[in-house]
Design a protein around this motif. Structure first.
Motif, PDB file in Angstrom:
ATOM      1  N   PHE A 152       0.839  -1.197   0.000  1.00 31.51           N
ATOM      2  CA  PHE A 152       0.000   0.000   0.000  1.00 31.51           C
ATOM      3  C   PHE A 152       0.877   1.250   0.000  1.00 31.51           C
ATOM      4  N   ILE A 153       0.383   2.294  -0.676  1.00 34.24           N
ATOM      5  CA  ILE A 153       1.067   3.581  -0.773  1.00 34.24           C
ATOM      6  C   ILE A 153       0.194   4.652  -0.133  1.00 34.24           C
ATOM      7  N   ASP A 154       0.802   5.533   0.627  1.00 37.35           N
ATOM      8  CA  ASP A 154       0.113   6.641   1.283  1.00 37.35           C
ATOM      9  C   ASP A 154       0.005   7.816   0.306  1.00 37.35           C
ATOM     10  N   SER A 155      -1.150   7.973  -0.332  1.00 39.68           N
ATOM     11  CA  SER A 155      -1.321   9.020  -1.335  1.00 39.68           C
ATOM     12  C   SER A 155      -1.502  10.396  -0.716  1.00 39.68           C
ATOM     13  N   ALA A 156      -1.890  10.449   0.546  1.00 44.79           N
ATOM     14  CA  ALA A 156      -1.963  11.738   1.234  1.00 44.79           C
ATOM     15  C   ALA A 156      -0.554  12.253   1.537  1.00 44.79           C
ATOM     16  N   GLU A 157       0.306  11.376   2.044  1.00 41.52           N
ATOM     17  CA  GLU A 157       1.687  11.785   2.299  1.00 41.52           C
ATOM     18  C   GLU A 157       2.419  12.052   0.987  1.00 41.52           C
ATOM     19  N   ALA A 158       2.055  11.327  -0.081  1.00 37.96           N
ATOM     20  CA  ALA A 158       2.651  11.598  -1.393  1.00 37.96           C
ATOM     21  C   ALA A 158       2.353  13.029  -1.827  1.00 37.96           C
ATOM     22  N   TYR A 159       1.151  13.487  -1.564  1.00 34.96           N
ATOM     23  CA  TYR A 159       0.802  14.874  -1.864  1.00 34.96           C
ATOM     24  C   TYR A 159       1.611  15.829  -0.988  1.00 34.96           C
ATOM     25  N   ASN A 160       1.709  15.529   0.304  1.00 37.13           N
ATOM     26  CA  ASN A 160       2.438  16.414   1.222  1.00 37.13           C
ATOM     27  C   ASN A 160       3.916  16.534   0.870  1.00 37.13           C
ATOM     28  N   ARG A 161       4.486  15.497   0.259  1.00 34.69           N
ATOM     29  CA  ARG A 161       5.912  15.509  -0.075  1.00 34.69           C
ATOM     30  C   ARG A 161       6.240  16.477  -1.220  1.00 34.69           C
ATOM     31  N   LEU A 162       5.242  16.817  -2.014  1.00 39.47           N
ATOM     32  CA  LEU A 162       5.487  17.721  -3.140  1.00 39.47           C
ATOM     33  C   LEU A 162       5.772  19.138  -2.636  1.00 39.47           C
ATOM     34  N   SER A 163       6.522  19.881  -3.413  1.00 36.37           N
ATOM     35  CA  SER A 163       6.832  21.256  -3.033  1.00 36.37           C
ATOM     36  C   SER A 163       5.568  22.110  -3.048  1.00 36.37           C
ATOM     37  N   PRO A 164       5.491  23.162  -2.233  1.00 36.96           N
ATOM     38  CA  PRO A 164       4.317  24.038  -2.240  1.00 36.96           C
ATOM     39  C   PRO A 164       3.997  24.596  -3.621  1.00 36.96           C
ATOM     40  N   ILE A 165       5.022  24.936  -4.372  1.00 30.61           N
ATOM     41  CA  ILE A 165       4.791  25.486  -5.717  1.00 30.61           C
ATOM     42  C   ILE A 165       4.160  24.439  -6.619  1.00 30.61           C
ATOM     43  N   PHE A 166       4.674  23.198  -6.561  1.00 33.55           N
ATOM     44  CA  PHE A 166       4.129  22.138  -7.412  1.00 33.55           C
ATOM     45  C   PHE A 166       2.710  21.776  -6.993  1.00 33.55           C
ATOM     46  N   ARG A 167       2.448  21.721  -5.686  1.00 31.83           N
ATOM     47  CA  ARG A 167       1.097  21.450  -5.209  1.00 31.83           C
ATOM     48  C   ARG A 167       0.123  22.507  -5.732  1.00 31.83           C
ATOM     49  N   GLU A 168       0.566  23.760  -5.719  1.00 29.87           N
ATOM     50  CA  GLU A 168      -0.276  24.849  -6.198  1.00 29.87           C
ATOM     51  C   GLU A 168      -0.593  24.675  -7.688  1.00 29.87           C
ATOM     52  N   LYS A 169       0.387  24.219  -8.472  1.00 27.26           N
ATOM     53  CA  LYS A 169       0.169  24.020  -9.903  1.00 27.26           C
ATOM     54  C   LYS A 169      -0.827  22.891 -10.178  1.00 27.26           C
ATOM     55  N   LEU A 170      -0.858  21.914  -9.290  1.00 27.71           N
ATOM     56  CA  LEU A 170      -1.766  20.782  -9.494  1.00 27.71           C
ATOM     57  C   LEU A 170      -3.201  21.103  -9.097  1.00 27.71           C
ATOM     58  N   GLU A 171      -3.385  22.042  -8.185  1.00 24.67           N
ATOM     59  CA  GLU A 171      -4.725  22.396  -7.733  1.00 24.67           C
ATOM     60  C   GLU A 171      -5.581  22.824  -8.919  1.00 24.67           C
ATOM     61  N   GLY A 172      -6.771  22.281  -9.005  1.00 29.06           N
ATOM     62  CA  GLY A 172      -7.696  22.651 -10.069  1.00 29.06           C
ATOM     63  C   GLY A 172      -7.580  21.801 -11.314  1.00 29.06           C
TER      64      GLY A 172
END
Length: 387
Positions: free
Chosen positions: A212-232
């Motif tokens: 099993f893979i933790d997809s919530a922690e996978a999201y948290n590991r991304l940089s704030p800038i990259f997370r922002e680009k993925l939103e939407g």
């Protein structure tokens, strides 16, 4: 145009068991192969019927039982022995009999599996109580999903069954790796949330864990800038390849394949942000060109598949039930067992909410999108020669 050629997957992964057809048209496991599976679990053996068809799923509201739960878990963990498999993902629990939980205890189960992603319960009586009990139990957590292509117990449509092994063929004769991370049927308009998984027949030589893979922690590991680009951004999840794979083996497709767009960053009803993509079913990002979409998705797929510090292995023992939240983990079977033996696994899953990026859209109605393109073999079987 020349016919497209489709090949079957390795028998070690999808089973080399011999099948036969009954007088009523059911395809069942032949006695020779059934004899290699413990008699007490024969009620879970997979069957198929080409006359079994269902309408596409329609939107329905979903109300997460975790929102009703007491966060101190007095009904679930009062007498339990718990051990975290890793600090952020997975907990092994002893001293709790799932079938005996009250409604309040089951609400707490929904909350705990959302918090921990994966719960491994030992010494359970699910298997001995039979397939009908299995599905009835899952109904508390949502509408039990019917898989469009997999094997199912003959009397129960809502259990997904995979019989693997029972072959002398080397499962790695064409591949070096059979790990296939996925979120179950993520192409559905409302994919499953809480899922119950159990192995009813274990290879004697060991192996066959589920990763099993933790997809919530996978999201948290991304940089704030990259997370922002993925939103939407939204990605298309498709059932077409799975349906074609079933047809290429002469198997069934019970429901016409769909493709649905889901947010790449999903928000659960409890407010958890999750990276919601998987190599099994996610095909492209809406609004991007092919090369742009492929570059982002390939990075995200590799991010979760190669990060062993996001992963745990659930080790199977007799009477183990694994409860996982399909919204926040990806998983894969591990084919490291002796595939001359048989491994029989059963899963029942409750549909959850339509995936959303923002809680303001929770339970906002939507329609599922049927796939009608020429890529679907079901539209042109008479023109193809399948092997």
């Amino acid at each position: 145009m020349a016919p497209v050629r489709y090949t079957q997957g390795p028998r070690g992964l999808y089973a080399g068991s011999k099948l036969e057809t009954t007088a009523k048209g059911w395809v069942v496991v032949a006695p020779e192969s059934a004899s290699k599976v413990n008699k007490e679990v024969h009620a879970y053996l997979p069957t198929w019927n080409k006359d079994e068809h269902y309408e596409p799923y329609k939107f329905h509201e979903y109300h997460d039982p975790a929102l009703r739960a007491d966060p101190s878990f007095p009904n679930l963990l009062a007498n339990a022995e718990t051990k975290n498999i890793s600090p952020k993902l997975g907990t092994e629990i002893k001293g709790v009999q799932l079938s005996q939980l009250s409604d309040a205890g089951r609400d707490e189960l929904a909350l705990l599996v959302h918090q921990r992603g994966v719960l491994v319960f030992r010494d359970q009586d699910f298997v001995s109580k039979g397939p009908q009990h299995f599905v009835d139990y899952v109904k508390y957590f949502g509408n039990p999903h019917i898989h469009p292509t997999s094997g199912r117990p003959q009397e129960i449509a809502n259990i997904h069954v995979v019989l693997s092994g029972d072959t002398k063929e080397d499962p790695y004769n064409a591949r070096t790796n059979l790990v296939g991370f996925h979120s179950d049927v993520s192409y559905e308009l409302q994919p499953p949330g809480i899922s119950f998984l159990t192995v009813t027949n274990l290879p004697a030589g060991g192996g066959g864990d589920t990763v099993f893979i933790d997809s919530a922690e996978a999201y948290n590991r991304l940089s704030p800038i990259f997370r922002e680009k993925l939103e939407g951004l939204k990605a298309i999840h498709s059932a077409v390849n799975q349906a074609n794979g079933a047809l290429s083996k002469g198997s069934v497709v019970r429901r016409h394949p769909v493709e649905n767009a889901h947010p790449i960053v999903r928000t659960t009803p409890l407010g958890k942000k999750v990276l919601f993509v998987n190599r099994g079913f996610t095909r492209r990002i809406e609004g991007l060109k092919v090369e742009e979409s492929d570059a982002i998705l390939d990075f995200l797929f590799d991010h979760v598949a190669k990060a062993h510090d996001l992963q745990i292995r659930a080790n199977w023992e007799k009477n183990t039930v694994v409860v996982f939240d399909n919204r926040i983990v990806n998983h894969s079977a591990i084919v490291d067992f002796d595939t001359t033996e048989s491994r029989l696994i059963a899963r029942a899953s409750a549909q959850a909410e339509r995936p959303i990026g923002d809680l303001k859209d929770l339970n906002k109605p939507a329609e599922s999108h049927l796939f009608e393109g020429p890529e679907y073999l079901g539209n042109k079987l008479e023109d193809l020669k399948l092997a």
